[in-house]
Design a protein around this motif. Structure first.
Motif, mmCIF file in Angstrom:
data_model
loop_
_atom_site.group_PDB
_atom_site.id
_atom_site.type_symbol
_atom_site.label_atom_id
_atom_site.label_comp_id
_atom_site.label_asym_id
_atom_site.label_seq_id
_atom_site.Cartn_x
_atom_site.Cartn_y
_atom_site.Cartn_z
ATOM 1 N N HIS A 216 0.806 -1.216 0.000
ATOM 2 C CA HIS A 216 0.000 0.000 0.000
ATOM 3 C C HIS A 216 0.843 1.271 0.000
ATOM 4 O O HIS A 216 0.358 2.323 -0.423
ATOM 5 C CB HIS A 216 -0.925 0.013 1.221
ATOM 6 C CG HIS A 216 -1.877 -1.141 1.262
ATOM 7 N ND1 HIS A 216 -3.045 -1.174 0.527
ATOM 8 C CD2 HIS A 216 -1.824 -2.322 1.936
ATOM 9 C CE1 HIS A 216 -3.682 -2.316 0.753
ATOM 10 N NE2 HIS A 216 -2.966 -3.031 1.610
ATOM 11 N N ASP A 217 2.077 1.202 0.486
ATOM 12 C CA ASP A 217 2.895 2.409 0.626
ATOM 13 C C ASP A 217 3.958 2.458 -0.463
ATOM 14 O O ASP A 217 4.963 1.774 -0.394
ATOM 15 C CB ASP A 217 3.557 2.431 2.012
ATOM 16 C CG ASP A 217 4.368 3.702 2.229
ATOM 17 O OD1 ASP A 217 4.218 4.652 1.429
ATOM 18 O OD2 ASP A 217 5.152 3.736 3.202
ATOM 19 N N TYR A 218 3.718 3.290 -1.480
ATOM 20 C CA TYR A 218 4.668 3.430 -2.574
ATOM 21 C C TYR A 218 5.475 4.719 -2.471
ATOM 22 O O TYR A 218 6.115 5.139 -3.426
ATOM 23 C CB TYR A 218 3.919 3.405 -3.921
ATOM 24 C CG TYR A 218 3.590 2.000 -4.405
ATOM 25 C CD1 TYR A 218 3.716 0.889 -3.573
ATOM 26 C CD2 TYR A 218 3.152 1.792 -5.703
ATOM 27 C CE1 TYR A 218 3.406 -0.380 -4.020
ATOM 28 C CE2 TYR A 218 2.842 0.515 -6.167
ATOM 29 C CZ TYR A 218 2.971 -0.562 -5.317
ATOM 30 O OH TYR A 218 2.668 -1.815 -5.766
ATOM 31 N N LEU A 227 6.999 3.950 -13.218
ATOM 32 C CA LEU A 227 6.639 2.841 -12.333
ATOM 33 C C LEU A 227 5.776 1.870 -13.117
ATOM 34 O O LEU A 227 4.791 2.279 -13.740
ATOM 35 C CB LEU A 227 5.908 3.358 -11.102
ATOM 36 C CG LEU A 227 5.549 2.312 -10.038
ATOM 37 C CD1 LEU A 227 5.748 2.873 -8.635
ATOM 38 C CD2 LEU A 227 4.105 1.820 -10.197
ATOM 39 N N LYS A 228 6.168 0.586 -13.095
ATOM 40 C CA LYS A 228 5.416 -0.461 -13.796
ATOM 41 C C LYS A 228 4.770 -1.360 -12.756
ATOM 42 O O LYS A 228 5.443 -2.041 -11.981
ATOM 43 C CB LYS A 228 6.363 -1.292 -14.660
ATOM 44 C CG LYS A 228 5.669 -2.456 -15.362
ATOM 45 C CD LYS A 228 6.614 -3.596 -15.673
ATOM 46 C CE LYS A 228 6.997 -4.394 -14.472
ATOM 47 N NZ LYS A 228 5.885 -5.245 -13.922
ATOM 48 N N ALA A 229 3.456 -1.339 -12.712
ATOM 49 C CA ALA A 229 2.733 -2.138 -11.718
ATOM 50 C C ALA A 229 1.689 -2.996 -12.409
ATOM 51 O O ALA A 229 1.074 -2.573 -13.388
ATOM 52 C CB ALA A 229 2.061 -1.218 -10.695
ATOM 53 N N ASN A 230 1.474 -4.198 -11.872
ATOM 54 C CA ASN A 230 0.435 -5.044 -12.459
ATOM 55 C C ASN A 230 -0.930 -4.674 -11.880
ATOM 56 O O ASN A 230 -1.068 -3.756 -11.065
ATOM 57 C CB ASN A 230 0.760 -6.528 -12.270
ATOM 58 C CG ASN A 230 0.819 -6.938 -10.798
ATOM 59 O OD1 ASN A 230 0.125 -6.384 -9.941
ATOM 60 N ND2 ASN A 230 1.650 -7.928 -10.497
ATOM 61 N N ARG A 231 -1.938 -5.396 -12.308
ATOM 62 C CA ARG A 231 -3.317 -5.071 -11.927
ATOM 63 C C ARG A 231 -3.497 -5.074 -10.398
ATOM 64 O O ARG A 231 -4.034 -4.129 -9.812
ATOM 65 C CB ARG A 231 -4.269 -6.072 -12.580
ATOM 66 C CG ARG A 231 -5.746 -5.708 -12.446
ATOM 67 C CD ARG A 231 -6.601 -6.885 -12.922
ATOM 68 N NE ARG A 231 -6.385 -7.223 -14.309
ATOM 69 C CZ ARG A 231 -7.130 -6.786 -15.322
ATOM 70 N NH1 ARG A 231 -8.110 -5.942 -15.094
ATOM 71 N NH2 ARG A 231 -6.876 -7.176 -16.562
ATOM 72 N N GLU A 235 -4.145 -1.842 -7.811
ATOM 73 C CA GLU A 235 -5.345 -1.788 -6.975
ATOM 74 C C GLU A 235 -4.980 -1.586 -5.506
ATOM 75 O O GLU A 235 -5.620 -0.779 -4.802
ATOM 76 C CB GLU A 235 -6.166 -3.068 -7.151
ATOM 77 C CG GLU A 235 -6.855 -3.183 -8.502
ATOM 78 C CD GLU A 235 -7.627 -4.477 -8.644
ATOM 79 O OE1 GLU A 235 -8.523 -4.535 -9.513
ATOM 80 O OE2 GLU A 235 -7.344 -5.446 -7.898
ATOM 81 N N MET A 236 -3.961 -2.298 -5.038
ATOM 82 C CA MET A 236 -3.561 -2.177 -3.642
ATOM 83 C C MET A 236 -2.988 -0.797 -3.338
ATOM 84 O O MET A 236 -3.232 -0.230 -2.262
ATOM 85 C CB MET A 236 -2.534 -3.259 -3.296
ATOM 86 C CG MET A 236 -3.077 -4.657 -3.310
ATOM 87 S SD MET A 236 -1.846 -5.900 -2.821
ATOM 88 C CE MET A 236 -1.650 -5.495 -1.076
ATOM 89 N N ALA A 237 -2.218 -0.238 -4.272
ATOM 90 C CA ALA A 237 -1.567 1.056 -4.038
ATOM 91 C C ALA A 237 -2.534 2.223 -4.103
ATOM 92 O O ALA A 237 -2.327 3.256 -3.450
ATOM 93 C CB ALA A 237 -0.445 1.259 -5.042
#
Length: 519
Positions: A216-218, A227-231, A235-237
């Motif tokens: 949750h903490d980016y 920043l490359k994040a998956n689905r 959602e969590m971030a």
């Protein structure tokens, strides 16, 4: 690139052959230069134990794995390093390992692949992160993972290690074209270290790419270039459910604003990728439909390809499109696999030259053959000149393909054909002969060899079945001794009568003589 169109010929140029302009994405790919990349993150060693799993223990209701093979691979940030090496980048790894056998094995393996490990520090207070996977085969079904055992310590690394790693990066910062942060939440990517490195990179105008941990903490990634994040990570971030591309764009924009990022890429598995810019604009890049075998390593492949592209100076749109292609190739393979530039180029050329991706090098076929063996697939090998491809060739190739799941065809080069058949042969060049063979649905791979026999090629492929046409004595066939060593078999097939390249050439010559005489 000067903006002019590149031009290529499908085959070696000849008079009257039409030149074709390369598509823009392929032009961009061909313009890439080897980037100098730093990979900071959690270095992991993966250990695979393979075996047959066809019975249940008498002691308890558990599967018994009869182990027969073991393999070590680089994982986590170390895998990103290895994938970058496969893309011809110069790679420096920064992280930690324990004072244990796994640490020594990981360093040795990384150095074997040409990765600079000078910024990987030893921390005797923690084990090297090791993931042990036990993979079972059952009958003709694909091998499946039975169990994974993790050896790790996830607490943040000590301050003295943070300072040591940062100092090493600072001393080499001007050597890098791009910095990749691969955070697997194993303790290396502390907020302090990441902020120091990101700020240092920004001061030197070096792009930083982040593959974040799931959480949750980016805030620790603040100020990064991309920043490359998956689905799930997105959602969590953000707390935003991603039910489609529009949601991904909104969530990516939120991350850009909150963390002062230039761009965010949201990977959406089968729905492709969304590239979101700081100004709120976005682009969607759909993925090509593929036979997904294993998604393991796809995220690392995306990060590595983005790093290779952006470090080479490509714009983000082209970089994302190429990362999409590389990830698609990755999911077609079992486990984590390195995707070389040649394979990506072959994929990009598929629309121009149908079947091009089937034409591979000696090195590539050895890797591909190992991949198919891991899947439990039987490999068949045959070879020939295939000059003037005719019905007899096609019949024998079709018959050979029925002897296993994968047919590899060794093709004599132009030089070796001339040695065997004389100076007037081949009639068709090796490039054209390769393309014709690759266009056949029964053929899976074509490999050109320049030697008199395919002996060395057979050693690399290690086929289960070696097929030859004619009345050979098996013991005299090149490669027979190789197959004998590991239990392969040689099968002979009857040559279809009435079809011969030499006869066809003679008939054509005779007809031409008759035509000229009549004229």
């Amino acid at each position: 690139m000067d903006g002019s169109s590149l031009v290529f010929f499908d085959f070696p140029p000849r008079q009257g052959r039409r030149a074709v302009s390369l598509p823009p994405l392929l032009q961009a790919f061909k313009s890439m230069r080897p980037a100098k990349a730093l990979v900071l993150g959690d270095m992991i060693l993966d250990r695979y134990t393979y075996g047959n799993a066809q019975r249940i223990s008498q002691e308890s209701p558990v599967i018994v794995l009869h182990a027969d093979d073991q393999e070590l691979r680089l994982g986590g940030a170390a895998n990103v390093c290895n994938m970058l090496k496969g893309l011809d980048c110069h790679v420096v790894a920064a992280g930690v390992h324990g004072r244990d056998e796994s640490g020594s094995q990981m360093i040795e393996l990384a150095q074997k692949f040409g990765i600079d490990t000078s910024l990987i520090s030893c921390d005797a207070s923690r084990p090297t992160t090791l993931k042990e996977r036990f993979v079972g085969r059952a009958g003709s079904r694909h091998p499946s993972q039975i169990l994974r055992v993790d050896h790790e310590k996830t607490a943040p690394i000590a301050d003295w290690l943070v300072e040591k790693i940062y100092s090493g990066i600072e001393n080499q910062i001007e050597d890098f074209d791009v910095i990749l942060i691969s955070d697997y939440a194993k303790g290396v990517c502390t907020p302090k270290l990441l902020q120091q490195v990101i700020q240092l990179a920004n001061q030197h105008n070096i792009p930083t790419l982040v593959d974040p941990m799931r959480g949750h903490d980016y805030e620790r990634y603040r100020g990064a270039t991309l920043l490359k994040a998956n689905r799930i990570e997105t959602e969590m971030a953000t707390g935003v459910p991603l039910n489609g591309v529009a949601d991904a764009s909104a969530a990516g924009s939120q991350l850009c604003q909150q963390l002062d990022l230039q761009d965010v890429i949201v990977t959406l598995d089968r729905d492709g990728m969304a590239l979101v810019h700081r100004d709120g604009s976005s682009s969607h890049f759909p993925t090509q439909a593929r036979s997904v075998y294993d998604i393991t390593g796809a995220g690392d492949m995306v990060l590595a390809m983005l790093g290779a592209c952006l470090g080479s100076g490509l714009n983000k749109e082209y970089s994302v499109r190429l990362a999409n292609v590389a990830a698609g190739l990755e999911v077609e393979k079992s486990g984590v696999a390195v995707i070389p530039l040649a394979e990506i180029e072959a994929e990009l050329r598929t629309d121009l030259l149908p079947g091009q991706k089937k034409i591979v090098t000696h090195q590539q076929i050895a890797t591909l053959a190992e991949e198919h063996r891991r899947r439990g697939e039987k490999i068949v090998f045959t070879n020939g000149c295939f000059d003037l491809l005719h019905f007899g060739h096609v019949t024998n190739l079709t018959e050979a393909s029925k002897m296993g799941e994968v047919l590899v065809v060794g093709l004599n080069s132009d030089e070796s054909v001339s040695k065997l058949k004389g100076p007037t042969r081949p009639v068709i060049s090796e490039t054209e002969r390769s393309a014709m063979l690759a266009a056949l649905s029964c053929v899976d791979y074509v490999v050109v060899f320049g030697e008199d026999t395919p002996y060395e090629l057979i050693k690399g492929v290690r086929p289960d079945v070696l097929v030859k046409g004619g009345h050979y004595i098996p013991e005299e066939i090149p490669g027979f001794d190789v197959l004998q060593e590991y239990g392969g078999e040689v099968r002979l097939v009857d040559i279809v009568g009435g079809f011969s390249t030499t006869d066809i050439i003679q008939k054509v010559a005779a007809n031409e003589t008759i035509r000229r005489t009549a004229a």
